[in-house]
Design an enzyme around this catalytic site. Structure first.
Site, PDB file in Angstrom:
ATOM      1  N   ALA A  65      38.920  36.924  39.227  1.00  0.00           N
ATOM      2  CA  ALA A  65      40.241  36.318  39.080  1.00  0.00           C
ATOM      3  C   ALA A  65      40.999  37.136  38.038  1.00  0.00           C
ATOM      4  O   ALA A  65      40.385  37.825  37.212  1.00  0.00           O
ATOM      5  CB  ALA A  65      40.099  34.869  38.633  1.00  0.00           C
ATOM      6  N   GLY A 110      35.411  35.999  40.733  1.00  0.00           N
ATOM      7  CA  GLY A 110      36.052  35.485  41.947  1.00  0.00           C
ATOM      8  C   GLY A 110      35.875  36.403  43.148  1.00  0.00           C
ATOM      9  O   GLY A 110      35.910  35.942  44.297  1.00  0.00           O
ATOM     10  N   GLU A 113      32.632  35.486  44.476  1.00  0.00           N
ATOM     11  CA  GLU A 113      32.758  34.132  45.043  1.00  0.00           C
ATOM     12  C   GLU A 113      33.453  34.171  46.406  1.00  0.00           C
ATOM     13  O   GLU A 113      33.065  33.448  47.331  1.00  0.00           O
ATOM     14  CB  GLU A 113      33.512  33.232  44.050  1.00  0.00           C
ATOM     15  N   GLU A 133      31.543  35.643  34.050  1.00  0.00           N
ATOM     16  CA  GLU A 133      32.418  34.666  33.395  1.00  0.00           C
ATOM     17  C   GLU A 133      31.945  34.254  32.005  1.00  0.00           C
ATOM     18  O   GLU A 133      32.759  34.030  31.100  1.00  0.00           O
ATOM     19  CB  GLU A 133      32.594  33.422  34.269  1.00  0.00           C
TER      20      GLU A 133
HETATM   21  N1  COA Z   1      41.663  40.658  35.810  1.00  0.00           N
HETATM   22  C1  COA Z   1      42.752  41.372  35.465  1.00  0.00           C
HETATM   23  N2  COA Z   1      42.765  42.723  35.416  1.00  0.00           N
HETATM   24  C2  COA Z   1      41.624  43.359  35.724  1.00  0.00           C
HETATM   25  C3  COA Z   1      40.454  42.672  36.097  1.00  0.00           C
HETATM   26  C4  COA Z   1      40.511  41.259  36.146  1.00  0.00           C
HETATM   27  N3  COA Z   1      39.461  40.523  36.506  1.00  0.00           N
HETATM   28  N4  COA Z   1      39.488  43.583  36.326  1.00  0.00           N
HETATM   29  C5  COA Z   1      40.043  44.788  36.137  1.00  0.00           C
HETATM   30  N5  COA Z   1      41.338  44.668  35.757  1.00  0.00           N
HETATM   31  C6  COA Z   1      42.302  45.713  35.451  1.00  0.00           C
HETATM   32  C7  COA Z   1      42.048  46.323  34.080  1.00  0.00           C
HETATM   33  O1  COA Z   1      42.637  45.536  33.072  1.00  0.00           O
HETATM   34  C8  COA Z   1      42.724  47.672  34.232  1.00  0.00           C
HETATM   35  O2  COA Z   1      44.114  47.487  34.151  1.00  0.00           O
HETATM   36  P1  COA Z   1      45.015  48.539  33.278  1.00  0.00           P
HETATM   37  O3  COA Z   1      44.789  49.865  33.951  1.00  0.00           O
HETATM   38  O4  COA Z   1      46.394  48.028  33.415  1.00  0.00           O
HETATM   39  O5  COA Z   1      44.458  48.506  31.887  1.00  0.00           O
HETATM   40  C9  COA Z   1      42.425  48.029  35.694  1.00  0.00           C
HETATM   41  O6  COA Z   1      42.120  46.811  36.348  1.00  0.00           O
HETATM   42  C10 COA Z   1      41.237  48.962  35.838  1.00  0.00           C
HETATM   43  O7  COA Z   1      40.114  48.381  35.221  1.00  0.00           O
HETATM   44  P2  COA Z   1      39.246  49.093  34.078  1.00  0.00           P
HETATM   45  O8  COA Z   1      38.630  48.041  33.248  1.00  0.00           O
HETATM   46  O9  COA Z   1      40.072  50.123  33.379  1.00  0.00           O
HETATM   47  O10 COA Z   1      38.163  49.822  34.977  1.00  0.00           O
HETATM   48  P3  COA Z   1      36.687  50.238  34.526  1.00  0.00           P
HETATM   49  O11 COA Z   1      36.180  51.119  35.592  1.00  0.00           O
HETATM   50  O12 COA Z   1      36.686  50.782  33.134  1.00  0.00           O
HETATM   51  O13 COA Z   1      35.842  48.901  34.501  1.00  0.00           O
HETATM   52  C11 COA Z   1      35.114  46.750  35.364  1.00  0.00           C
HETATM   53  C12 COA Z   1      35.599  48.181  35.697  1.00  0.00           C
HETATM   54  C13 COA Z   1      35.032  45.998  36.690  1.00  0.00           C
HETATM   55  C14 COA Z   1      33.712  46.834  34.734  1.00  0.00           C
HETATM   56  C15 COA Z   1      36.101  46.073  34.382  1.00  0.00           C
HETATM   57  O14 COA Z   1      37.396  46.224  34.900  1.00  0.00           O
HETATM   58  C16 COA Z   1      35.846  44.611  34.158  1.00  0.00           C
HETATM   59  O15 COA Z   1      34.925  44.242  33.465  1.00  0.00           O
HETATM   60  N6  COA Z   1      36.695  43.737  34.752  1.00  0.00           N
HETATM   61  C17 COA Z   1      36.629  42.310  34.567  1.00  0.00           C
HETATM   62  C18 COA Z   1      35.484  41.713  35.314  1.00  0.00           C
HETATM   63  C19 COA Z   1      35.407  40.215  35.052  1.00  0.00           C
HETATM   64  O16 COA Z   1      35.143  39.762  33.961  1.00  0.00           O
HETATM   65  N7  COA Z   1      35.643  39.433  36.125  1.00  0.00           N
HETATM   66  C20 COA Z   1      35.558  37.995  36.072  1.00  0.00           C
HETATM   67  C21 COA Z   1      36.891  37.411  35.798  1.00  0.00           C
HETATM   68  S1  COA Z   1      36.766  35.646  35.749  1.00  0.00           S
END
Ligand code: COA
Length: 258
Positions: A65, A110, A113, A133
């Site tokens: 999400a 999400g 999910e 989460e």
């Molecule tokens: N919500 C909002 N934005 C998200 C996102 C999320 N769940 N997951 C990734 N993004 C965004 C990042 O903020 C970034 O945006 P920006 O370029 O404007 O800063 C962009 O997507 C790219 O992600 P980034 O984190 O730079 O890529 P990465 O390869 O370094 O890392 C992940 C990849 C998946 C490990 C990391 O993005 C992450 O941990 N995301 C969140 C996962 C999460 O906690 N999901 C559960 C949410 S309830």
């Protein structure tokens, strides 16, 4: 429909692409609503026979999400968000027509999910799975605590939910979380192959199978009763007559879905 989702009808198969690649296809409210509209199309339009869901780009199916959207939510706002997600994902799970997730990268929070609400999951070798989460001080809100247990059992589900550790594609396959792992280039072809195999069967039988299997997890239903009802229902369909006649006449059946 807005631009958060791209969809097309390819010979009766709806293909939906979550289209926020720059945010790893994070699911914001409008994207979830747009997805809900496509699921309605699937369920109510006769020329939509199945649905494949995938993510734009080569990195993510959906990384969860949208954290930036819900960061300042109150509990009440969060409940609304979760309820809407549940509504859409339940409709996917209970669709009478097959839904396949073609997971092309991260399926986190999400995103996982959503994939778990689909009937089948095929992923590319680079895919990674997790419910992170708890790292945000949260629990899953789109069904993750339930469907993960249903798919892989309590012990392993607890581990994934409590540690937030990610699973690789082979690990997800070993645990039964995904049905198949393929190279990214062949992901959509493989999803279509599986979809077309399912669509070559009797549509009523497919619908009744989904219903009976889902009844296993419905505490208010008796799955064995649902199976008996579905089995009996099939005998009164043209699909059944066509399927049995085709077998006896040594030809391919031509099902009409009635
Ligand atoms: N919500 C909002 N934005 C998200 C996102 C999320 N769940 N997951 C990734 N993004 C965004 C990042 O903020 C970034 O945006 P920006 O370029 O404007 O800063 C962009 O997507 C790219 O992600 P980034 O984190 O730079 O890529 P990465 O390869 O370094 O890392 C992940 C990849 C998946 C490990 C990391 O993005 C992450 O941990 N995301 C969140 C996962 C999460 O906690 N999901 C559960 C949410 S309830």
């Amino acid at each position: 429909m807005g631009e958060q989702i791209i969809w097309e009808n390819r010979d009766g198969v709806l293909v939906v692409t979550l289209n926020r690649a720059s945010k790893l296809n994070a699911l914001n409210r409008s994207l979830v609503s747009e997805l809900g509209e496509v699921v309605h199309k699937l369920n109510f339009e006769a020329d939509c026979r199945g649905l494949i869901i995938t993510g734009a780009g080569e990195k993510a199916f959906a990384a969860g999400a949208d954290i930036s959207e819900f960061a300042n939510y109150s509990g009440d706002e969060a409940a609304l968000m979760a309820r809407r997600g549940h509504e859409v994902f339940n409709e996917i799970e209970n669709s009478a027509k097959p839904v396949i997730a073609a997971i092309n990268g991260f399926a986190l929070g999400g995103g996982l999910e959503l994939a778990m609400a689909c009937h089948l999951r095929i992923c590319s070798a680079n895919a990674k799975f997790g419910q992170p989460e708890a790292s945000l001080g949260l629990i899953p809100g789109y069904g993750g605590t339930q469907r993960l247990v249903q798919l892989i059992g309590k012990g392993k589900a607890m581990e994934i939910l409590l540690t937030g550790d990610m699973l690789s594609a082979p690990d997800a396959h070993r645990l039964g979380l995904v049905n198949q792992v393929v190279e990214q280039e062949t992901l959509m072809d493989t999803a279509f192959e599986m979809m077309n195999k399912i669509l070559s069967k009797g549509p009523v039988a497919i619908a009744k199978t989904i219903e009976a299997v889902n009844a296993y997890f419905d505490t208010k239903a008796n799955g064995f009763e649902e199976e008996i009802k579905g089995f009996a229902h099939c005998f009164d369909t043209n699909d059944f007559k066509e399927g049995t006649n085709a077998f006896l006449e040594k030809r391919k059946p031509e099902f009409k879905g009635n």
